[in-house]
Enzyme design. Sequence first.
Site, PDB file in Angstrom:
ATOM      1  N   LYS A 156       0.829  -1.218   0.000  1.00 45.07           N
ATOM      2  CA  LYS A 156       0.000   0.000   0.000  1.00 45.07           C
ATOM      3  C   LYS A 156       0.861   1.264   0.000  1.00 45.07           C
ATOM      4  O   LYS A 156       0.574   2.205  -0.727  1.00 45.07           O
ATOM      5  CB  LYS A 156      -0.911   0.030   1.239  1.00 45.07           C
ATOM      6  CG  LYS A 156      -1.938  -1.085   1.281  1.00 45.07           C
ATOM      7  CD  LYS A 156      -2.904  -0.897   2.437  1.00 45.07           C
ATOM      8  CE  LYS A 156      -2.239  -0.931   3.802  1.00 45.07           C
ATOM      9  NZ  LYS A 156      -1.704  -2.268   4.175  1.00 45.07           N
ATOM     10  N   ARG A 172      -9.282   0.885   8.826  1.00 47.02           N
ATOM     11  CA  ARG A 172      -8.727  -0.427   9.120  1.00 47.02           C
ATOM     12  C   ARG A 172      -9.734  -1.303   9.874  1.00 47.02           C
ATOM     13  O   ARG A 172      -9.448  -2.448  10.169  1.00 47.02           O
ATOM     14  CB  ARG A 172      -7.539  -0.165  10.024  1.00 47.02           C
ATOM     15  CG  ARG A 172      -6.434  -1.148  10.029  1.00 47.02           C
ATOM     16  CD  ARG A 172      -5.339  -1.022   9.176  1.00 47.02           C
ATOM     17  NE  ARG A 172      -4.072  -1.452   9.669  1.00 47.02           N
ATOM     18  CZ  ARG A 172      -2.962  -0.862   9.293  1.00 47.02           C
ATOM     19  NH1 ARG A 172      -2.988   0.191   8.545  1.00 47.02           N
ATOM     20  NH2 ARG A 172      -1.816  -1.336   9.674  1.00 47.02           N
ATOM     21  N   ARG A 219      11.620  -6.735   4.836  1.00 45.69           N
ATOM     22  CA  ARG A 219      11.408  -5.294   4.707  1.00 45.69           C
ATOM     23  C   ARG A 219      12.249  -4.513   5.720  1.00 45.69           C
ATOM     24  O   ARG A 219      12.408  -4.913   6.859  1.00 45.69           O
ATOM     25  CB  ARG A 219       9.933  -4.994   4.931  1.00 45.69           C
ATOM     26  CG  ARG A 219       9.557  -3.546   4.766  1.00 45.69           C
ATOM     27  CD  ARG A 219       8.147  -3.459   4.263  1.00 45.69           C
ATOM     28  NE  ARG A 219       7.260  -3.114   5.366  1.00 45.69           N
ATOM     29  CZ  ARG A 219       5.956  -2.847   5.200  1.00 45.69           C
ATOM     30  NH1 ARG A 219       5.404  -2.922   4.000  1.00 45.69           N
ATOM     31  NH2 ARG A 219       5.212  -2.531   6.223  1.00 45.69           N
ATOM     32  N   ARG A 246      11.759  -2.353  11.661  1.00 46.79           N
ATOM     33  CA  ARG A 246      10.827  -1.760  12.625  1.00 46.79           C
ATOM     34  C   ARG A 246      10.517  -2.736  13.758  1.00 46.79           C
ATOM     35  O   ARG A 246      10.561  -3.935  13.570  1.00 46.79           O
ATOM     36  CB  ARG A 246       9.512  -1.377  11.922  1.00 46.79           C
ATOM     37  CG  ARG A 246       9.673  -0.192  11.019  1.00 46.79           C
ATOM     38  CD  ARG A 246       8.471   0.204  10.183  1.00 46.79           C
ATOM     39  NE  ARG A 246       7.227  -0.501  10.351  1.00 46.79           N
ATOM     40  CZ  ARG A 246       6.219  -0.409   9.464  1.00 46.79           C
ATOM     41  NH1 ARG A 246       6.349   0.344   8.377  1.00 46.79           N
ATOM     42  NH2 ARG A 246       5.105  -1.060   9.658  1.00 46.79           N
ATOM     43  N   ARG A 301       0.039  -9.041  13.220  1.00 42.63           N
ATOM     44  CA  ARG A 301      -0.531  -8.042  12.295  1.00 42.63           C
ATOM     45  C   ARG A 301      -1.395  -8.723  11.241  1.00 42.63           C
ATOM     46  O   ARG A 301      -2.444  -8.208  10.859  1.00 42.63           O
ATOM     47  CB  ARG A 301       0.587  -7.242  11.622  1.00 42.63           C
ATOM     48  CG  ARG A 301       1.117  -6.135  12.529  1.00 42.63           C
ATOM     49  CD  ARG A 301       2.511  -5.719  12.118  1.00 42.63           C
ATOM     50  NE  ARG A 301       2.568  -5.050  10.833  1.00 42.63           N
ATOM     51  CZ  ARG A 301       3.664  -5.019  10.055  1.00 42.63           C
ATOM     52  NH1 ARG A 301       4.767  -5.643  10.423  1.00 42.63           N
ATOM     53  NH2 ARG A 301       3.646  -4.381   8.916  1.00 42.63           N
TER      54      ARG A 301
HETATM   55  P1  ADP Z   1       1.296  -2.209   8.017  1.00 46.07           P
HETATM   56  O1  ADP Z   1       0.201  -1.931   7.031  1.00 46.07           O
HETATM   57  O2  ADP Z   1       2.538  -2.663   7.365  1.00 46.07           O
HETATM   58  O3  ADP Z   1       0.879  -3.085   9.169  1.00 46.07           O
HETATM   59  P2  ADP Z   1       1.238   0.591   8.875  1.00 46.07           P
HETATM   60  O4  ADP Z   1       2.448   1.409   8.687  1.00 46.07           O
HETATM   61  O5  ADP Z   1       0.051   0.884   8.047  1.00 46.07           O
HETATM   62  O6  ADP Z   1       1.730  -0.909   8.748  1.00 46.07           O
HETATM   63  O7  ADP Z   1       0.770   0.675  10.397  1.00 46.07           O
HETATM   64  C1  ADP Z   1       1.646   0.388  11.462  1.00 46.07           C
HETATM   65  C2  ADP Z   1       0.877   0.252  12.761  1.00 46.07           C
HETATM   66  O8  ADP Z   1       0.193   1.482  13.059  1.00 46.07           O
HETATM   67  C3  ADP Z   1      -0.235  -0.797  12.739  1.00 46.07           C
HETATM   68  O9  ADP Z   1       0.260  -2.069  13.052  1.00 46.07           O
HETATM   69  C4  ADP Z   1      -1.172  -0.259  13.814  1.00 46.07           C
HETATM   70  O10 ADP Z   1      -0.689  -0.523  15.111  1.00 46.07           O
HETATM   71  C5  ADP Z   1      -1.084   1.243  13.606  1.00 46.07           C
HETATM   72  N1  ADP Z   1      -2.112   1.750  12.659  1.00 46.07           N
HETATM   73  C6  ADP Z   1      -1.902   2.315  11.441  1.00 46.07           C
HETATM   74  N2  ADP Z   1      -3.054   2.670  10.855  1.00 46.07           N
HETATM   75  C7  ADP Z   1      -4.041   2.326  11.722  1.00 46.07           C
HETATM   76  C8  ADP Z   1      -5.459   2.418  11.703  1.00 46.07           C
HETATM   77  N3  ADP Z   1      -6.112   2.963  10.658  1.00 46.07           N
HETATM   78  N4  ADP Z   1      -6.140   1.935  12.779  1.00 46.07           N
HETATM   79  C9  ADP Z   1      -5.510   1.407  13.846  1.00 46.07           C
HETATM   80  N5  ADP Z   1      -4.176   1.284  13.915  1.00 46.07           N
HETATM   81  C10 ADP Z   1      -3.434   1.735  12.878  1.00 46.07           C
END
Ligand code: ADP
Length: 219
Positions: free
Chosen positions: A13, A88, A127, A162, A173
């Site tokens: 994404k 999400r 990654r 990370r 996740r």
């Molecule tokens: P990825 O899609 O690789 O899991 P992101 O960078 O989108 O990682 O998000 C990292 C973390 O930030 C998620 O694991 C979550 O803890 C938090 N996060 C990001 N966006 C949201 C969201 N819309 N709702 C709840 N938590 C979020």
Amino acid sequence: MKIVLLGAPGAGKGTVAKLLSEIDSSVQVSTGDILRAAVKDGTDLGKKAKAYMDAGDLVPDSLIMEIMEVRLREDDCGRGFILDGFPRTIPQAEALEGLLDRLGIALDFVANLEVPRDVILDRLTTRRTCSNPECQEIYNIKSNPPTPDGMCKKCGSPVIQRDDETEEAILNRLETYNEKTAPLIGFYEGKGLLRNFVSLSSKDTVGEIKKTPREVLSS
Ligand code: ADP
Ligand code: ZN
């Protein structure tokens, strides 16, 4: 363009959003990037979010909606936006509908990036991310490595793994995605907004998304 990107962690994404934002100066709005910057800066938001993020759990909906209310009202979003990592959960998607209604904005469509699970797992474990919060360039130790001494090719900062990229956090996740986020596919399908893209190469996917007609949809 005004689109939402859906997809599991590791579906690409972030990369797709960045490429799309270069097409028509729409802004990439990544809740993950906003949260990571807040953690790095030690803000109240960052302090509240950190433990959830490190464990690979979702940050509570109320916090996310506070961030997005503010972010979507900023001027640059008027040029269009690519929502990357938001919504999400179903409650976030419902709250987003209300927010967009109040702002008088209609989404073009929701692009769902479909990637096989073994590809996702391989990508997540290989990654790496630039540690500079202003940059956050994403690398892959196999297909797109940083410099030989582990530095970012764009800004020279160290490239790191990370905290949420340990194997345990990755599995959590993915499970969280299946449980909380995958239901959004049906939610947006029901609204006639869903477009599916089998996404193995970010560039090809961007090409396909670009070709997708934008319907004027009222909600
Ligand atoms: P990825 O899609 O690789 O899991 P992101 O960078 O989108 O990682 O998000 C990292 C973390 O930030 C998620 O694991 C979550 O803890 C938090 N996060 C990001 N966006 C949201 C969201 N819309 N709702 C709840 N938590 C979020
Ligand atoms: Zn960098």
